[in-house]
Write an enzyme that holds these catalytic residues in place. Structure first.
Site: not given
Length: 254
Positions: A164, A67, A160, A20
């Site tokens: 999110k 990051v 996960y 993505i």
């Protein structure tokens, strides 16, 4: 319509080496932006992303960094401004996914998920905002997941899902904190998407279940994440902030 054009914008995309993130980086260039592309050292697809953008006649360059390291993201933003100009658009796509039963999950696996998916997004937003806020102009889009709003049947991914959900609420929180200083912050929550991870033969049967359970009867393509990202980054979304745009083929409606 020029509402959706990004000509004159300078964009910064994390996770730009694959999936993505790669497609959105190219999509921002298709809309007219110059794009700085950040991914891990040794990312195999990063040079391809840059080449695809440059083939469109836009400026682009590759940045390597992690990051989860504030200094890496800050240095990447500084390099972007030096080489491309004032940063106006950022899309944070870097993230990981895996599955383990909650009762068996090592704490290190939980911590790594949170460090990359949540702390990495926060550090990216922080570095981007530090240059955007003084100019009172900018858009940040964070890639979350429909798993931040629902629990995926049959998938053992409490870590996960939680990460999110945190990205969605972090985006809303930053949107409100920065709303009076010209900086918009939104998130996109993709549904099941045919990324390289989901194109592996060993998950073919699982993908059939994903397709069956999605109202539109298929998984998304990475191309279908470009429109939402361009929209939220453009003048067309000038009154949108704190939005979580779910792009899931209707999945959360069941």
């Amino acid at each position: 319509m020029d509402l959706f054009e990004l000509r004159g914008d300078v964009a910064f995309v994390t996770g730009a080496g694959s999936g993505i993130g790669q497609r959105i980086a190219v999509g921002l260039a298709e809309a007219g932006a110059d794009v700085a592309c950040l991914d891990l050292v040794g990312s195999a697809g990063l040079s391809s992303t840059v080449e695809r953008i440059q083939a469109l006649g836009r400026r682009a360059f590759a940045l390597e960094g992690n990051v989860t390291r504030a200094e890496d993201v800050q240095a990447a933003v500084a390099a972007t401004e030096k080489d491309l100009g004032a940063l106006t658009v950022a899309v944070n796509c870097a993230g990981i996914a895996n599955a383990t039963a909650a009762e068996d999950m090592p704490i290190e696996q939980w911590q790594r998920m949170m460090q990359i998916n949540v702390e990495g997004v926060f550090l990216s937003c922080q570095a981007q905002a530090r240059v955007m806020l003084p100019r009172r102009r900018g858009s940040i889009v964070n890639i979350a997941s429909m798993s931040g709003s629902i629990v995926n049947r049959g998938l053992l991914q409490a870590h996960y899902n939680s990460s999110k959900a945190a990205v969605i609420h972090l985006s809303k929180s930053l949107a409100m904190e920065w709303s009076d200083r010209g900086l918009r912050v939104n998130s996109i929550s993709p549904g099941y998407t045919m990324t390289p991870m989901n194109a592996r033969p060993e998950v073919a049967e699982q993908c059939k279940i994903f397709e069956r359970d999605t109202p539109l009867g298929r998984m998304a393509t990475v191309d279908e994440m470009v429109g939402p990202a361009v929209f939220l980054s453009s003048k067309a979304a000038s009154f949108c902030t704190g939005v979580d745009l779910i792009v899931d083929g209707g999945f959360v409606c069941w």
